[in-house]
Design a protein around this motif. Structure first.
Motif, PDB file in Angstrom:
ATOM      1  N   ASP A 210      43.854  33.348  59.561  1.00  0.00           N
ATOM      2  CA  ASP A 210      42.586  32.963  58.945  1.00  0.00           C
ATOM      3  C   ASP A 210      42.665  31.655  58.170  1.00  0.00           C
ATOM      4  OD1 ASP A 210      40.715  35.281  59.559  1.00  0.00           O
ATOM      5  OD2 ASP A 210      42.463  36.331  58.749  1.00  0.00           O
TER       6      ASP A 210
ATOM      7  N   LEU B 296      42.331  39.605  55.864  1.00  0.00           N
ATOM      8  CA  LEU B 296      42.469  38.164  56.025  1.00  0.00           C
ATOM      9  C   LEU B 296      43.953  37.810  55.965  1.00  0.00           C
ATOM     10  CD1 LEU B 296      39.581  36.897  53.715  1.00  0.00           C
ATOM     11  CD2 LEU B 296      39.606  36.912  56.212  1.00  0.00           C
TER      12      LEU B 296
ATOM     13  N   ALA C 119      43.867  41.106  51.964  1.00  0.00           N
ATOM     14  CA  ALA C 119      44.477  39.825  52.340  1.00  0.00           C
ATOM     15  C   ALA C 119      45.983  39.946  52.335  1.00  0.00           C
ATOM     16  CB  ALA C 119      44.034  38.720  51.380  1.00  0.00           C
TER      17      ALA C 119
ATOM     18  N   ALA D 162      35.585  35.350  59.778  1.00  0.00           N
ATOM     19  CA  ALA D 162      35.986  36.739  60.008  1.00  0.00           C
ATOM     20  C   ALA D 162      34.812  37.710  59.894  1.00  0.00           C
ATOM     21  CB  ALA D 162      37.078  37.130  59.011  1.00  0.00           C
TER      22      ALA D 162
ATOM     23  N   ALA E 235      37.023  30.769  55.669  1.00  0.00           N
ATOM     24  CA  ALA E 235      37.863  31.747  56.366  1.00  0.00           C
ATOM     25  C   ALA E 235      37.160  33.096  56.466  1.00  0.00           C
ATOM     26  CB  ALA E 235      39.199  31.890  55.638  1.00  0.00           C
ATOM     27  N   ALA E 236      36.522  33.514  55.375  1.00  0.00           N
ATOM     28  CA  ALA E 236      35.831  34.803  55.368  1.00  0.00           C
ATOM     29  C   ALA E 236      34.657  34.798  56.338  1.00  0.00           C
ATOM     30  CB  ALA E 236      35.353  35.124  53.958  1.00  0.00           C
TER      31      ALA E 236
END
Length: 247
Positions: free
Chosen positions: A52, A3, A36, A211, A207-208
């Protein structure tokens, strides 16, 4: 997958440490077992292939025109990120620069990038400085510190939340901030994501998910959050408000 959280123009827009909200996101992601990274983006060539979440911090009025000129090349990227649902958090003057524009007390004006609705206008009376507590329908109670001379108008239909202590957007609106999808503008300094873990986790979860990953706070986050809760309680009591309810 890693990320990637970017901080845009941290050399100009980090007066209150708000660019470090990107660090908060990355650290909480790592505590959850996710890879990240944080990328400082000063110009277009610094942009990573994948973004992200985006952080735009706050700067000083003396560099508003410089910051606006430096942000302008990112206009289309901000538009695309907003349309695609990439979380964007803009604080203070960084938020104002993403608005329709900034009206200055001197009588001049700075055109914004037009990413968020509304505009910043000269405040009536003294500078707004002090604790700011907001009740957000999406993120619960948010705490932070406000320090701004301008009010924010023409975005009354989409606030981040309602003010419980402090001034927020001003003009008697009892509102704070503005939201458009996953794009957030706020006066809350702190950095806001460090003081408000629920807000940080909501941004991280979004955000996760984009993704294709799952996010849940790690054990280290729970320990740190206990310290944040104690600090929040002290700030709420100082503002004359009841502390957050326990689990």
């Amino acid at each position: 997958m890693t990320l990637t959280f970017i901080s845009v123009l941290p050399s100009l827009l980090n007066t209150n440490g708000d660019a470090e909200n990107a660090v908060v996101l990355a650290r909480r992601a790592r505590w959850a077992g996710l890879d990240a990274s944080v990328v400082a983006v000063e110009e277009l060539s610094d942009l990573p292939e994948r973004v992200d979440a985006v952080i735009v911090g706050s700067g000083s009025d003396s560099t508003l025109s410089i910051a606006r000129t430096a942000l302008l090349p990112f206009h289309d990227h901000f538009r695309r990120w907003g349309t695609e649902g990439v979380p964007i958090l803009a604080v203070g003057t960084g938020w104002e620069l993403l608005s329709w524009g900034i009206e200055l007390a001197s009588g001049g004006a700075i055109e914004g990038l037009g990413i968020l609705p509304g505009r910043a206008v000269p405040g009536a009376g003294e500078r707004r400085i002090g604790d700011l507590v907001v009740r957000s329908p999406r993120f619960g109670r948010l705490v932070g510190f406000e320090n701004h001379a301008r009010d924010y108008v023409q975005a009354e239909a989409s606030p981040l939340g309602r003010v419980q202590a402090g001034i927020g957007n001003g003009r008697g609106s009892s509102q704070e901030g503005v939201v458009m999808g996953s794009v957030f503008g706020t006066h809350l300094h702190g950095p806001v994501l460090a003081k408000n873990p629920a807000f940080a986790d909501a941004v991280l979860a979004e955000a996760a998910q984009r993704a294709g990953l799952a996010y849940a706070p790690g054990a280290a986050a729970l320990t740190i959050d206990a310290h944040a809760a104690a600090a929040r309680e002290a700030q709420l009591r100082a503002a004359g408000l009841a502390p957050d309810a326990g689990p």
